[in-house]
Design an enzyme around this catalytic site. Structure first.
Site, PDB file in Angstrom:
ATOM      1  N   GLU A 174      26.019  13.663 107.240  1.00  0.00           N
ATOM      2  CA  GLU A 174      25.787  13.182 105.886  1.00  0.00           C
ATOM      3  C   GLU A 174      25.323  14.285 104.963  1.00  0.00           C
ATOM      4  O   GLU A 174      24.794  14.054 103.889  1.00  0.00           O
ATOM      5  CB  GLU A 174      24.798  12.016 105.871  1.00  0.00           C
ATOM      6  CG  GLU A 174      25.058  11.041 104.761  1.00  0.00           C
ATOM      7  CD  GLU A 174      26.120  10.018 105.082  1.00  0.00           C
ATOM      8  OE1 GLU A 174      25.866   8.843 104.906  1.00  0.00           O
ATOM      9  OE2 GLU A 174      27.231  10.396 105.509  1.00  0.00           O
ATOM     10  N   HIS A 211      35.666   9.762 103.277  1.00  0.00           N
ATOM     11  CA  HIS A 211      35.534   8.393 102.741  1.00  0.00           C
ATOM     12  C   HIS A 211      36.068   8.400 101.306  1.00  0.00           C
ATOM     13  O   HIS A 211      35.362   8.759 100.375  1.00  0.00           O
ATOM     14  CB  HIS A 211      34.070   7.941 102.752  1.00  0.00           C
ATOM     15  CG  HIS A 211      33.526   7.703 104.118  1.00  0.00           C
ATOM     16  ND1 HIS A 211      34.008   6.710 104.941  1.00  0.00           N
ATOM     17  CD2 HIS A 211      32.545   8.327 104.811  1.00  0.00           C
ATOM     18  CE1 HIS A 211      33.337   6.723 106.086  1.00  0.00           C
ATOM     19  NE2 HIS A 211      32.452   7.700 106.036  1.00  0.00           N
ATOM     20  N   GLU A 242      35.556  10.856 109.406  1.00  0.00           N
ATOM     21  CA  GLU A 242      35.240   9.452 109.063  1.00  0.00           C
ATOM     22  C   GLU A 242      36.203   8.921 108.014  1.00  0.00           C
ATOM     23  O   GLU A 242      35.797   8.292 107.036  1.00  0.00           O
ATOM     24  CB  GLU A 242      33.801   9.328 108.547  1.00  0.00           C
ATOM     25  CG  GLU A 242      32.740   9.779 109.519  1.00  0.00           C
ATOM     26  CD  GLU A 242      31.313   9.464 109.065  1.00  0.00           C
ATOM     27  OE1 GLU A 242      31.137   8.602 108.181  1.00  0.00           O
ATOM     28  OE2 GLU A 242      30.383  10.097 109.603  1.00  0.00           O
ATOM     29  N   ASP A 244      38.477   6.889 105.734  1.00  0.00           N
ATOM     30  CA  ASP A 244      38.944   5.565 105.318  1.00  0.00           C
ATOM     31  C   ASP A 244      39.162   5.597 103.809  1.00  0.00           C
ATOM     32  O   ASP A 244      38.664   6.496 103.122  1.00  0.00           O
ATOM     33  CB  ASP A 244      38.018   4.412 105.756  1.00  0.00           C
ATOM     34  CG  ASP A 244      36.579   4.543 105.304  1.00  0.00           C
ATOM     35  OD1 ASP A 244      36.290   5.362 104.404  1.00  0.00           O
ATOM     36  OD2 ASP A 244      35.723   3.814 105.839  1.00  0.00           O
TER      37      ASP A 244
END
Ligand code: G3I
Length: 327
Positions: A174, A211, A242, A244
């Site tokens: 993150e 993302h 990650e 999407d």
């Protein structure tokens, strides 16, 4: 999180954080498969093998146990899996000093059974921390010095437990969103990595999460590749970890087409990069996606819908992989 703290964590954990077996992580039969004509009926994992690429998904552990079609699709479609939650600190050490790797171990066993590799997720993140830890820090009963020791212990607990069983670890998570293209933020990351390497911290990989949202637009594949390349030029491997592409609901065809474009640029950016070794989607079916729970009025972010029916994005990834056969 301050960058100085990130550097310190990297230094503390350096000896065990990264596997050196990445090059052997590709399927043994990849070379053979590359020379056979691709078929668009093949699952993603077979098509990705042709490019020495691990294609992965985050796995919802409860669904893995409860939902047979979900479980079977993971096994057939992906060559890499990531624990969506069960390797996080909150879940492996809910009570201080009592480690519980049972769910994570089951996930690793599942992967082994299906010829899949596992990404470790994640050693350090600001979310999903054990309550005993956050409460202790807030109350001052855990001092900064003690916290440092606790963190060190946590990292060693995790990497020791999974030693030899994972091929990548998300070490500091993150700090890596919105870094798909070249930007002020990815510049800062690039400078941090250079600085760490100068201090002989063995940073082996750089990953962007991926993302995306249809409503925000995307980078081009060339922009993604240019960003990854500069980290590869420092000697690092790269990954998309990650991916999407969410949208404002309701779903319609133009949004689905735009979504396919979002997935496409990230995969192409990875394939255009020489050392982009894994491409992971953050869930592959809308049935279990994290998105609706976190973004009001948004969703439909995955390759397959709630009924595991393919969307244009899925077909797009297969078409790209079938043509790529990167070497
Ligand atoms: O397991 C409990 C369940 O017992 C309880 O009944 C239920 C009630 O809300 O919560 C369940 O826990 C949830 C957990 O997911 C498992 O489903 C948590 O509330 C929920 O917050 C948690 O969300 C996860 C989120 O990280 C936490 O911030 C998502 O599944 C997960 O996809 C998401 O993943 C993160 C990556 O790890 C790091 N990068 C960003 C990414 C998306 O936020």
């Amino acid at each position: 999180m301050k960058l100085s703290r990130v550097a310190a964590v990297g230094a503390l954990a350096a000896i065990a954080l990264y596997s050196t077996t990445l090059q052997s992580s590709v399927a043994d039969n990849a070379t053979t498969e590359r020379h056979q004509a691709p078929s668009l009926d093949q699952p993603l994992r077979d098509l990705a093998n042709r490019s020495d690429l691990r294609i992965g998904t985050a796995v919802d552990f409860d669904a893995l146990n409860a939902d047979t079609p979900y479980r079977e699709r993971i096994a057939s479609e992906f060559s890499s899996i990531t624990a969506e939650n069960v390797m996080k600190w909150q879940l492996v050490e809910p009570t201080r000093g009592q480690l519980d790797f049972s769910a994570a171990d089951q996930l690793v066993d599942f992967a082994k059974h299906n010829g899949q590799k596992v990404r470790g997720h994640t050693l350090l993140w600001h979310n999903q921390l054990p309550t005993w830890l956050t409460d202790g820090v807030t109350a001052g009963t855990i001092t900064p010095a003690e916290l440092r020791g606790i963190l060190r212990q946590h990292i060693f607990d995790e990497v020791s437990h999974f030693k030899g069983k994972l091929y990548q670890w998300d070490v500091v998570n993150e700090n890596d969103y919105n870094v798909e293209g070249v930007s002020a933020k990815s510049d800062a990351y690039y400078n941090l990595v250079k600085d760490l390497l100068r201090q002989h911290v063995p940073v082996d990989g750089f990953a962007a999460q991926g993302h995306y949202g249809v409503q925000f637009g995307f980078h081009t594949a060339a922009q993604v590749a240019a960003n990854l390349k500069r980290f590869e030029d420092l000697g690092l491997e790269t990954s998309l970890t990650e991916v999407d592409v969410r949208m404002l609901l309701p779903v319609d065809n133009p949004k689905l087409q735009a979504q396919a474009q979002g997935y496409s640029v990230l995969l192409q950016g990875c394939l255009l990069s020489k050392r982009c070794t894994s491409f992971t989607v953050w869930g592959f079916t809308d049935k279990y996606s994290w998105v609706p729970g976190f973004f009001d009025g948004q969703g439909a972010a995955c390759l397959l819908d709630e009924n595991l029916a393919a969307k244009p994005a899925y077909d797009e990834l297969r078409a790209i992989l079938a043509l790529a056969a990167r070497r």
